[in-house]
Design an enzyme around this catalytic site. Structure first.
Site, PDB file in Angstrom:
ATOM      1  N   LYS A   8       8.813  37.619 -62.495  1.00 27.75           N
ATOM      2  CA  LYS A   8       9.646  37.593 -61.278  1.00 27.75           C
ATOM      3  C   LYS A   8      10.888  36.733 -61.476  1.00 27.75           C
ATOM      4  O   LYS A   8      12.007  37.158 -61.210  1.00 27.75           O
ATOM      5  CB  LYS A   8       8.842  37.047 -60.084  1.00 27.75           C
ATOM      6  CG  LYS A   8       7.575  37.817 -59.770  1.00 27.75           C
ATOM      7  CD  LYS A   8       6.848  37.256 -58.563  1.00 27.75           C
ATOM      8  CE  LYS A   8       6.282  35.856 -58.734  1.00 27.75           C
ATOM      9  NZ  LYS A   8       5.184  35.747 -59.711  1.00 27.75           N
ATOM     10  N   ARG A  16       3.325  35.545 -49.946  1.00 28.20           N
ATOM     11  CA  ARG A  16       2.107  35.638 -50.758  1.00 28.20           C
ATOM     12  C   ARG A  16       0.873  35.867 -49.919  1.00 28.20           C
ATOM     13  O   ARG A  16      -0.224  35.968 -50.472  1.00 28.20           O
ATOM     14  CB  ARG A  16       1.913  34.316 -51.502  1.00 28.20           C
ATOM     15  CG  ARG A  16       2.611  34.253 -52.832  1.00 28.20           C
ATOM     16  CD  ARG A  16       2.532  32.821 -53.265  1.00 28.20           C
ATOM     17  NE  ARG A  16       2.184  32.693 -54.635  1.00 28.20           N
ATOM     18  CZ  ARG A  16       3.103  32.381 -55.575  1.00 28.20           C
ATOM     19  NH1 ARG A  16       4.363  32.233 -55.272  1.00 28.20           N
ATOM     20  NH2 ARG A  16       2.726  32.243 -56.804  1.00 28.20           N
ATOM     21  N   ARG A  19       4.909  29.967 -72.081  1.00 28.03           N
ATOM     22  CA  ARG A  19       6.107  29.754 -71.253  1.00 28.03           C
ATOM     23  C   ARG A  19       6.653  28.337 -71.404  1.00 28.03           C
ATOM     24  O   ARG A  19       5.928  27.359 -71.474  1.00 28.03           O
ATOM     25  CB  ARG A  19       5.777  30.001 -69.779  1.00 28.03           C
ATOM     26  CG  ARG A  19       6.952  29.608 -68.885  1.00 28.03           C
ATOM     27  CD  ARG A  19       6.905  30.197 -67.524  1.00 28.03           C
ATOM     28  NE  ARG A  19       5.699  29.901 -66.795  1.00 28.03           N
ATOM     29  CZ  ARG A  19       5.430  30.409 -65.614  1.00 28.03           C
ATOM     30  NH1 ARG A  19       6.275  31.242 -65.043  1.00 28.03           N
ATOM     31  NH2 ARG A  19       4.320  30.099 -64.990  1.00 28.03           N
ATOM     32  N   ARG A  52       5.115  23.847 -67.576  1.00 26.54           N
ATOM     33  CA  ARG A  52       4.754  23.586 -66.178  1.00 26.54           C
ATOM     34  C   ARG A  52       3.329  23.046 -66.088  1.00 26.54           C
ATOM     35  O   ARG A  52       2.443  23.489 -66.788  1.00 26.54           O
ATOM     36  CB  ARG A  52       4.876  24.880 -65.372  1.00 26.54           C
ATOM     37  CG  ARG A  52       6.104  24.895 -64.496  1.00 26.54           C
ATOM     38  CD  ARG A  52       6.363  26.235 -63.876  1.00 26.54           C
ATOM     39  NE  ARG A  52       5.263  26.755 -63.080  1.00 26.54           N
ATOM     40  CZ  ARG A  52       5.325  27.899 -62.409  1.00 26.54           C
ATOM     41  NH1 ARG A  52       6.427  28.629 -62.437  1.00 26.54           N
ATOM     42  NH2 ARG A  52       4.294  28.325 -61.725  1.00 26.54           N
ATOM     43  N   ARG A 102      -4.991  30.923 -60.183  1.00 28.71           N
ATOM     44  CA  ARG A 102      -3.779  31.536 -59.619  1.00 28.71           C
ATOM     45  C   ARG A 102      -3.908  33.059 -59.611  1.00 28.71           C
ATOM     46  O   ARG A 102      -3.510  33.719 -58.661  1.00 28.71           O
ATOM     47  CB  ARG A 102      -2.547  31.107 -60.428  1.00 28.71           C
ATOM     48  CG  ARG A 102      -2.105  29.682 -60.106  1.00 28.71           C
ATOM     49  CD  ARG A 102      -1.239  29.082 -61.181  1.00 28.71           C
ATOM     50  NE  ARG A 102       0.023  29.755 -61.367  1.00 28.71           N
ATOM     51  CZ  ARG A 102       0.797  29.594 -62.450  1.00 28.71           C
ATOM     52  NH1 ARG A 102       0.416  28.784 -63.419  1.00 28.71           N
ATOM     53  NH2 ARG A 102       1.931  30.236 -62.538  1.00 28.71           N
TER      54      ARG A 102
HETATM   55  P1  AP5 Z   1       8.336  34.292 -65.392  1.00 26.37           P
HETATM   56  O1  AP5 Z   1       9.558  35.075 -65.140  1.00 26.37           O
HETATM   57  O2  AP5 Z   1       8.409  32.820 -65.420  1.00 26.37           O
HETATM   58  O3  AP5 Z   1       7.175  34.772 -64.393  1.00 26.37           O
HETATM   59  P2  AP5 Z   1       6.996  34.584 -62.825  1.00 26.37           P
HETATM   60  O4  AP5 Z   1       6.535  35.888 -62.288  1.00 26.37           O
HETATM   61  O5  AP5 Z   1       8.184  33.964 -62.214  1.00 26.37           O
HETATM   62  O6  AP5 Z   1       5.737  33.606 -62.852  1.00 26.37           O
HETATM   63  P3  AP5 Z   1       5.401  32.268 -62.048  1.00 26.37           P
HETATM   64  O7  AP5 Z   1       4.267  31.602 -62.799  1.00 26.37           O
HETATM   65  O8  AP5 Z   1       6.627  31.489 -61.786  1.00 26.37           O
HETATM   66  O9  AP5 Z   1       4.810  32.830 -60.776  1.00 26.37           O
HETATM   67  P4  AP5 Z   1       3.959  32.104 -59.780  1.00 26.37           P
HETATM   68  O10 AP5 Z   1       4.041  33.097 -58.726  1.00 26.37           O
HETATM   69  O11 AP5 Z   1       2.587  31.718 -60.153  1.00 26.37           O
HETATM   70  O12 AP5 Z   1       4.647  30.664 -59.634  1.00 26.37           O
HETATM   71  P5  AP5 Z   1       5.549  30.056 -58.505  1.00 26.37           P
HETATM   72  O13 AP5 Z   1       6.486  29.131 -59.124  1.00 26.37           O
HETATM   73  O14 AP5 Z   1       6.065  31.136 -57.629  1.00 26.37           O
HETATM   74  O15 AP5 Z   1       7.716  34.830 -66.787  1.00 26.37           O
HETATM   75  C1  AP5 Z   1       6.506  34.288 -67.311  1.00 26.37           C
HETATM   76  C2  AP5 Z   1       6.590  34.180 -68.829  1.00 26.37           C
HETATM   77  O16 AP5 Z   1       6.655  35.488 -69.414  1.00 26.37           O
HETATM   78  C3  AP5 Z   1       7.852  33.454 -69.338  1.00 26.37           C
HETATM   79  O17 AP5 Z   1       7.472  32.762 -70.486  1.00 26.37           O
HETATM   80  C4  AP5 Z   1       8.832  34.594 -69.661  1.00 26.37           C
HETATM   81  O18 AP5 Z   1       9.759  34.244 -70.665  1.00 26.37           O
HETATM   82  C5  AP5 Z   1       7.867  35.684 -70.164  1.00 26.37           C
HETATM   83  N1  AP5 Z   1       8.307  37.043 -69.847  1.00 26.37           N
HETATM   84  C6  AP5 Z   1       8.880  37.501 -68.697  1.00 26.37           C
HETATM   85  N2  AP5 Z   1       9.077  38.838 -68.755  1.00 26.37           N
HETATM   86  C7  AP5 Z   1       8.598  39.238 -69.973  1.00 26.37           C
HETATM   87  C8  AP5 Z   1       8.509  40.514 -70.634  1.00 26.37           C
HETATM   88  N3  AP5 Z   1       8.913  41.641 -70.047  1.00 26.37           N
HETATM   89  N4  AP5 Z   1       7.948  40.548 -71.868  1.00 26.37           N
HETATM   90  C9  AP5 Z   1       7.497  39.414 -72.467  1.00 26.37           C
HETATM   91  N5  AP5 Z   1       7.561  38.177 -71.898  1.00 26.37           N
HETATM   92  C10 AP5 Z   1       8.104  38.093 -70.660  1.00 26.37           C
HETATM   93  O19 AP5 Z   1       4.463  29.246 -57.664  1.00 26.37           O
HETATM   94  C11 AP5 Z   1       3.828  28.105 -58.172  1.00 26.37           C
HETATM   95  C12 AP5 Z   1       2.857  27.553 -57.148  1.00 26.37           C
HETATM   96  O20 AP5 Z   1       3.569  27.132 -55.967  1.00 26.37           O
HETATM   97  C13 AP5 Z   1       1.777  28.511 -56.630  1.00 26.37           C
HETATM   98  O21 AP5 Z   1       0.660  28.577 -57.472  1.00 26.37           O
HETATM   99  C14 AP5 Z   1       1.460  27.911 -55.262  1.00 26.37           C
HETATM  100  O22 AP5 Z   1       0.628  26.790 -55.373  1.00 26.37           O
HETATM  101  C15 AP5 Z   1       2.829  27.442 -54.771  1.00 26.37           C
HETATM  102  N6  AP5 Z   1       3.567  28.471 -54.024  1.00 26.37           N
HETATM  103  C16 AP5 Z   1       4.766  29.024 -54.347  1.00 26.37           C
HETATM  104  N7  AP5 Z   1       5.136  29.944 -53.449  1.00 26.37           N
HETATM  105  C17 AP5 Z   1       4.145  29.972 -52.521  1.00 26.37           C
HETATM  106  C18 AP5 Z   1       3.940  30.741 -51.341  1.00 26.37           C
HETATM  107  N8  AP5 Z   1       4.819  31.667 -50.938  1.00 26.37           N
HETATM  108  N9  AP5 Z   1       2.804  30.516 -50.624  1.00 26.37           N
HETATM  109  C19 AP5 Z   1       1.897  29.597 -51.000  1.00 26.37           C
HETATM  110  N10 AP5 Z   1       2.028  28.838 -52.115  1.00 26.37           N
HETATM  111  C20 AP5 Z   1       3.150  29.029 -52.875  1.00 26.37           C
HETATM  112 MG    MG Z   2       8.538  32.073 -61.276  1.00 29.05          MG
END
Ligand code: AP5
Ligand code: MG
Length: 213
Positions: A13, A88, A127, A160, A171
């Site tokens: 994402k 979410r 990552r 992270r 997660r």
């Molecule tokens: P990346 O682009 O970083 O993936 P992402 O989908 O952004 O993953 P996140 O881990 O950031 O998602 P998340 O939803 O768990 O975390 P968030 O910060 O939102 O890509 C991942 C890896 O793959 C990278 O190394 C990248 O280089 C590689 N990659 C990408 N595309 C690729 C491809 N096509 N091929 C190969 N490699 C590739 O949330 C963190 C925490 O915050 C949650 O767990 C929760 O506790 C809290 N939180 C955040 N938002 C909410 C909400 N709305 N409600 C409740 N709690 C929340």
């Molecule tokens: Mg992200």
């Protein structure tokens, strides 16, 4: 254009949202990045959220909805935005609908990146992220030009805190139980677009822009 990038943790994402920011010049609104910034600033909200994030649990809806409401009111969102990691839960999705309809806005596309769990685990294990600008790299699939340094802003890359095997399992489970049900919600709204997120990064970007036309 009001967009949402959707998918499991590690689905890509954040990575794809950066291309949308460049193309449309609208802000990426990542609740994860906002919460991490609040932790760095040691705000009361950040300290409370940290407990949930470190355990791979979702932060309570009331906190998240409050953050989003304040953020969408800002001037830079008036021409559009890219939601990343929000909503979410069904309660968050309904709150978003309520907020947007009150201001006469609607979502144009929910861009959903479909990636199997086994691949997610590999992606998260390699990552590296930039704590300053939020850029995301992978040691094998998407390395930075200079090891350990962000291409975009030159800051040192970090792992992270929630990118460890146990937390990732949690997660993923929370994604399947609480977030995946939103797929039907957005399919019913007619804005849902499924993209094969397991492909090579540039192919995912290409498919995404094809959907957007
Ligand atoms: P990346 O682009 O970083 O993936 P992402 O989908 O952004 O993953 P996140 O881990 O950031 O998602 P998340 O939803 O768990 O975390 P968030 O910060 O939102 O890509 C991942 C890896 O793959 C990278 O190394 C990248 O280089 C590689 N990659 C990408 N595309 C690729 C491809 N096509 N091929 C190969 N490699 C590739 O949330 C963190 C925490 O915050 C949650 O767990 C929760 O506790 C809290 N939180 C955040 N938002 C909410 C909400 N709305 N409600 C409740 N709690 C929340
Ligand atoms: Mg992200």
């Amino acid at each position: 254009m009001n967009l949402m990038v959707f998918g499991a943790p590690g689905a890509g994402k954040g990575t794809q949202a950066k291309f949308l920011v460049e193309k449309y010049n609208i802000p990426q609104i990542s609740t994860g990045d906002m919460l991490r910034a609040a932790i760095v600033d040691k705000t009361a909200m950040g300290m409370e959220a940290k407990k949930f994030m470190d355990a791979g649990e979702l932060v309570p809806d009331s906190t998240i909805i409050g953050i989003i409401k304040d953020r969408l009111d800002k001037e830079d969102c008036q021409n559009g935005f890219i939601l990343d990691g929000f909503p979410r839960t069904l309660a968050q999705a309904e709150a978003l609908e309520d907020l947007m309809s009150k201001s006469g806005k609607k979502l144009d596309f929910v861009l959903s990146f479909d990636v199997p769990d086994e691949l997610i685990i590999q992606r998260i294990a390699g990552r590296r992220v930039c704590p300053k600008c939020g850029a995301s790299y992978h040691v094998v699939f998407n390395p930075s030009k200079k090891e350990g340094i962000c291409d975009a802003c030159g800051d040192n890359l970090i792992i992270r805190k929630d990118d460890n095997a146990d937390t990732v399992k949690n997660r993923l489970q929370n994604y399947h139980n609480q977030t995946a049900p939103l797929i039907d919600f957005y399919k019913n709204m007619g804005v849902f677009a499924q993209i094969d997120g397991s492909q090579e990064l540039s192919k995912v970007t290409k498919d995404m822009f094809e959907v957007l036309g």
